[in-house]
Write a protein that holds these residues in place. Structure first.
Motif, PDB file in Angstrom:
ATOM      1  N   ARG A  83      -8.893   1.327  10.210  1.00  0.00           N
ATOM      2  CA  ARG A  83      -9.122   2.020   8.950  1.00  0.00           C
ATOM      3  C   ARG A  83      -7.870   1.974   8.080  1.00  0.00           C
ATOM      4  O   ARG A  83      -6.744   1.823   8.573  1.00  0.00           O
ATOM      5  CB  ARG A  83      -9.513   3.481   9.206  1.00  0.00           C
ATOM      6  N   ALA A  84      -8.060   2.116   6.769  1.00  0.00           N
ATOM      7  CA  ALA A  84      -6.929   2.157   5.839  1.00  0.00           C
ATOM      8  C   ALA A  84      -5.948   3.241   6.279  1.00  0.00           C
ATOM      9  O   ALA A  84      -6.344   4.361   6.589  1.00  0.00           O
ATOM     10  CB  ALA A  84      -7.427   2.435   4.421  1.00  0.00           C
ATOM     11  N   GLY A  85      -4.670   2.867   6.336  1.00  0.00           N
ATOM     12  CA  GLY A  85      -3.643   3.793   6.791  1.00  0.00           C
ATOM     13  C   GLY A  85      -3.491   3.850   8.297  1.00  0.00           C
ATOM     14  O   GLY A  85      -2.624   4.559   8.807  1.00  0.00           O
ATOM     15  N   GLY A  86      -4.346   3.100   9.017  1.00  0.00           N
ATOM     16  CA  GLY A  86      -4.332   3.143  10.476  1.00  0.00           C
ATOM     17  C   GLY A  86      -3.394   2.128  11.103  1.00  0.00           C
ATOM     18  O   GLY A  86      -2.643   1.422  10.417  1.00  0.00           O
TER      19      GLY A  86
ATOM     20  N   ALA B  85      -0.329 -11.163  11.943  1.00  0.00           N
ATOM     21  CA  ALA B  85      -0.647  -9.807  11.495  1.00  0.00           C
ATOM     22  C   ALA B  85      -0.561  -9.717   9.974  1.00  0.00           C
ATOM     23  O   ALA B  85      -1.422  -9.103   9.326  1.00  0.00           O
ATOM     24  CB  ALA B  85       0.290  -8.800  12.153  1.00  0.00           C
ATOM     25  N   ASN B  86       0.480 -10.323   9.398  1.00  0.00           N
ATOM     26  CA  ASN B  86       0.613 -10.324   7.935  1.00  0.00           C
ATOM     27  C   ASN B  86      -0.597 -10.989   7.288  1.00  0.00           C
ATOM     28  O   ASN B  86      -1.133 -10.510   6.285  1.00  0.00           O
ATOM     29  CB  ASN B  86       1.900 -11.042   7.519  1.00  0.00           C
ATOM     30  N   ALA B  87      -1.040 -12.100   7.865  1.00  0.00           N
ATOM     31  CA  ALA B  87      -2.199 -12.809   7.318  1.00  0.00           C
ATOM     32  C   ALA B  87      -3.465 -11.967   7.427  1.00  0.00           C
ATOM     33  O   ALA B  87      -4.402 -12.150   6.641  1.00  0.00           O
ATOM     34  CB  ALA B  87      -2.379 -14.141   8.048  1.00  0.00           C
ATOM     35  N   ALA B  88      -3.482 -11.047   8.374  1.00  0.00           N
ATOM     36  CA  ALA B  88      -4.641 -10.179   8.574  1.00  0.00           C
ATOM     37  C   ALA B  88      -4.564  -8.918   7.720  1.00  0.00           C
ATOM     38  O   ALA B  88      -5.440  -8.058   7.802  1.00  0.00           O
ATOM     39  CB  ALA B  88      -4.760  -9.803  10.047  1.00  0.00           C
ATOM     40  N   GLY B  89      -3.508  -8.799   6.900  1.00  0.00           N
ATOM     41  CA  GLY B  89      -3.370  -7.632   6.039  1.00  0.00           C
ATOM     42  C   GLY B  89      -2.639  -6.474   6.679  1.00  0.00           C
ATOM     43  O   GLY B  89      -2.728  -5.339   6.195  1.00  0.00           O
ATOM     44  N   LEU B  90      -1.905  -6.744   7.757  1.00  0.00           N
ATOM     45  CA  LEU B  90      -1.170  -5.699   8.459  1.00  0.00           C
ATOM     46  C   LEU B  90       0.331  -5.919   8.296  1.00  0.00           C
ATOM     47  O   LEU B  90       0.794  -7.049   8.143  1.00  0.00           O
ATOM     48  CB  LEU B  90      -1.520  -5.700   9.945  1.00  0.00           C
TER      49      LEU B  90
ATOM     50  N   ARG C 119       3.889  -3.930  20.281  1.00  0.00           N
ATOM     51  CA  ARG C 119       4.026  -4.081  18.841  1.00  0.00           C
ATOM     52  C   ARG C 119       3.129  -3.109  18.078  1.00  0.00           C
ATOM     53  O   ARG C 119       1.995  -2.839  18.484  1.00  0.00           O
ATOM     54  CB  ARG C 119       3.653  -5.522  18.427  1.00  0.00           C
ATOM     55  N   HIS C 120       3.641  -2.625  16.974  1.00  0.00           N
ATOM     56  CA  HIS C 120       2.871  -1.750  16.084  1.00  0.00           C
ATOM     57  C   HIS C 120       2.696  -2.452  14.742  1.00  0.00           C
ATOM     58  O   HIS C 120       3.674  -2.862  14.114  1.00  0.00           O
ATOM     59  CB  HIS C 120       3.601  -0.419  15.871  1.00  0.00           C
ATOM     60  N   PHE C 121       1.438  -2.594  14.308  1.00  0.00           N
ATOM     61  CA  PHE C 121       1.121  -3.176  13.010  1.00  0.00           C
ATOM     62  C   PHE C 121       0.329  -2.146  12.201  1.00  0.00           C
ATOM     63  O   PHE C 121      -0.606  -1.537  12.703  1.00  0.00           O
ATOM     64  CB  PHE C 121       0.302  -4.464  13.180  1.00  0.00           C
ATOM     65  N   GLN C 122       0.715  -1.979  10.950  1.00  0.00           N
ATOM     66  CA  GLN C 122       0.175  -0.905  10.100  1.00  0.00           C
ATOM     67  C   GLN C 122      -0.671  -1.469   8.966  1.00  0.00           C
ATOM     68  O   GLN C 122      -0.312  -2.485   8.353  1.00  0.00           O
ATOM     69  CB  GLN C 122       1.340  -0.104   9.497  1.00  0.00           C
ATOM     70  N   ARG C 123      -1.808  -0.796   8.698  1.00  0.00           N
ATOM     71  CA  ARG C 123      -2.586  -1.114   7.510  1.00  0.00           C
ATOM     72  C   ARG C 123      -2.223  -0.123   6.419  1.00  0.00           C
ATOM     73  O   ARG C 123      -2.112   1.073   6.659  1.00  0.00           O
ATOM     74  CB  ARG C 123      -4.094  -1.049   7.769  1.00  0.00           C
TER      75      ARG C 123
ATOM     76  N   ASP D 124      -5.463   0.124   1.442  1.00  0.00           N
ATOM     77  CA  ASP D 124      -5.931  -1.250   1.615  1.00  0.00           C
ATOM     78  C   ASP D 124      -7.411  -1.287   1.972  1.00  0.00           C
ATOM     79  O   ASP D 124      -7.833  -0.792   3.014  1.00  0.00           O
ATOM     80  CB  ASP D 124      -5.116  -1.921   2.734  1.00  0.00           C
ATOM     81  N   THR D 125      -8.194  -1.886   1.113  1.00  0.00           N
ATOM     82  CA  THR D 125      -9.639  -2.076   1.393  1.00  0.00           C
ATOM     83  C   THR D 125     -10.049  -3.521   1.239  1.00  0.00           C
ATOM     84  O   THR D 125     -11.189  -3.888   1.500  1.00  0.00           O
ATOM     85  CB  THR D 125     -10.489  -1.209   0.441  1.00  0.00           C
ATOM     86  N   GLN D 126      -9.103  -4.400   0.845  1.00  0.00           N
ATOM     87  CA  GLN D 126      -9.476  -5.776   0.517  1.00  0.00           C
ATOM     88  C   GLN D 126      -9.872  -6.585   1.742  1.00  0.00           C
ATOM     89  O   GLN D 126     -10.572  -7.597   1.618  1.00  0.00           O
ATOM     90  CB  GLN D 126      -8.332  -6.473  -0.214  1.00  0.00           C
ATOM     91  N   HIS D 127      -9.451  -6.150   2.925  1.00  0.00           N
ATOM     92  CA  HIS D 127      -9.771  -6.933   4.140  1.00  0.00           C
ATOM     93  C   HIS D 127     -10.991  -6.386   4.852  1.00  0.00           C
ATOM     94  O   HIS D 127     -11.278  -6.778   5.953  1.00  0.00           O
ATOM     95  CB  HIS D 127      -8.560  -6.929   5.087  1.00  0.00           C
TER      96      HIS D 127
END
Length: 330
Positions: free
Chosen positions: A256-259, A294-299, A318-322, A326-329
């Motif tokens: 989810r956005a912010g997750g 992760a960057n390519a996935a919007g994170l 690893r921690h990756f943040q949305r 962000d709703t485009q993905h």
């Protein structure tokens, strides 16, 4: 923090310990070496070409300032960088110190000795397999089971701020060993696996621990399901996907956005026997590759921890943040 509040003697001691720990070039270089790895005291002594007692002293100073943390693996103790917490006293200084340290370049001879340590780990890993081949074929956890990385994973997870009603999704929960930890931290937990056998083991864990807030789903996490969560967890699963970059893109849609997406994986290694013994399609991953995918996935890549194991493998948590908006993905 109130900038006008008086600093108590106790807190001034804490701040002095942090300044003292950062006041030595060798200790700064040790922190730099620990940016993408974790090492034992003997390994660090070899890397920086000093005696073990001298290195032990420097590590004690760093530990007292809470700049490094430790984990025990058998009789060995591995050191890693501690995560800074900006909400704690001295946390902003800790963060700033690591940012400056990461701009340093380690000397060529130090880099060469780090490479030698990593080569020895690879050789040790091969020897380990040859000694326990039969057991290894029956239980992949001998490489990197949950007990080896649980503490580091929880350190990252507990640093994140989730609301009271936050949800979690664990993809490929295996025998369900991590589900009790998630169930204590989230109001709703989904465990998704495409193996009925594994899901049955997870069900037994939920039953024994009376986990009433865990929902088990027999499903392909990369398929067309509508499950989303505030925190998606992927423990030692990514190396089983034929296209891990695509898998990250699809799994990112479940955040989810912010997750957050938390990924525990082996670092890149050259132990090809793991493919046959454990069904691994990928021999771990380069840290930069995971960040790029992760960057390519919007994170956005955030904190990372690295856990060293005596058998020669290296684990990355690893921690990756949305982004919150962000709703485009989707």
């Amino acid at each position: 923090m109130n900038l006008h509040a008086p600093i108590t003697p106790h807190r001034s001691d804490e701040l002095a310990a942090l300044c003292k720990a950062g006041g030595d070039p060798l200790r700064l270089n040790v922190l730099r070496a620990l940016a993408n790895d974790s090492f034992g005291v003997l390994e660090l002594a070899q890397i920086f070409d000093i005696g073990q007692s001298g290195m032990s002293h420097h590590l004690k100073v760093l530990a007292q300032a809470e700049l490094v943390a430790t984990r025990r693996e058998g009789n060995a103790i591995f050191y890693r960088r501690a995560l800074p917490d900006s909400q704690r006293f001295g946390g902003r200084l800790h963060t700033a110190l690591l940012e400056e340290v990461d701009a340093l370049a380690l000397a060529q001879d130090v880099q060469a000795r780090i490479a030698q340590v990593q080569q020895r780990r690879a050789a040790t890993s091969q020897d380990f397999f040859l000694r326990v081949e039969e057991k290894f074929r029956a239980q992949q956890d001998l490489i990197a089971g949950l007990p080896q990385y649980r503490e580091s994973l929880l350190a990252l997870l507990d640093k994140l701020s989730f609301g009271a009603g936050a949800s979690a999704l664990e993809v490929g929960p295996g025998d369900g060993g991590f589900l009790p930890d998630l169930a204590r931290r989230f109001s709703r937990v989904t465990a998704m696996d495409n193996s009925p056998t594994m899901l049955e083991l997870a069900r037994q864990v939920c039953e024994r621990n009376e986990l009433s807030n865990v929902n088990l789903q027999l499903a392909d996490a990369l398929g067309a399901t509508d499950v989303q969560a505030d925190c998606v967890v992927l423990n030692m699963v990514l190396h089983h996907f034929s296209d891990p970059a695509l898998a990250l893109r699809l799994l990112a849609k479940r955040v989810r956005a912010g997750g957050s997406l938390l990924v525990t994986e082996l670092c890149s290694h050259d132990q090809g026997w793991a493919r046959d013994a454990c069904g691994d399609l990928w021999l771990g991953f380069e840290q930069d590759d995971l960040a790029r995918w992760a960057n390519a996935a919007g994170l956005t890549p955030e904190d990372s921890l690295y856990v060293g194991l005596r058998n020669g493998f290296q684990i990355q948590v690893r921690h990756f943040q949305r982004a919150a908006g962000d709703t485009q993905h989707r």
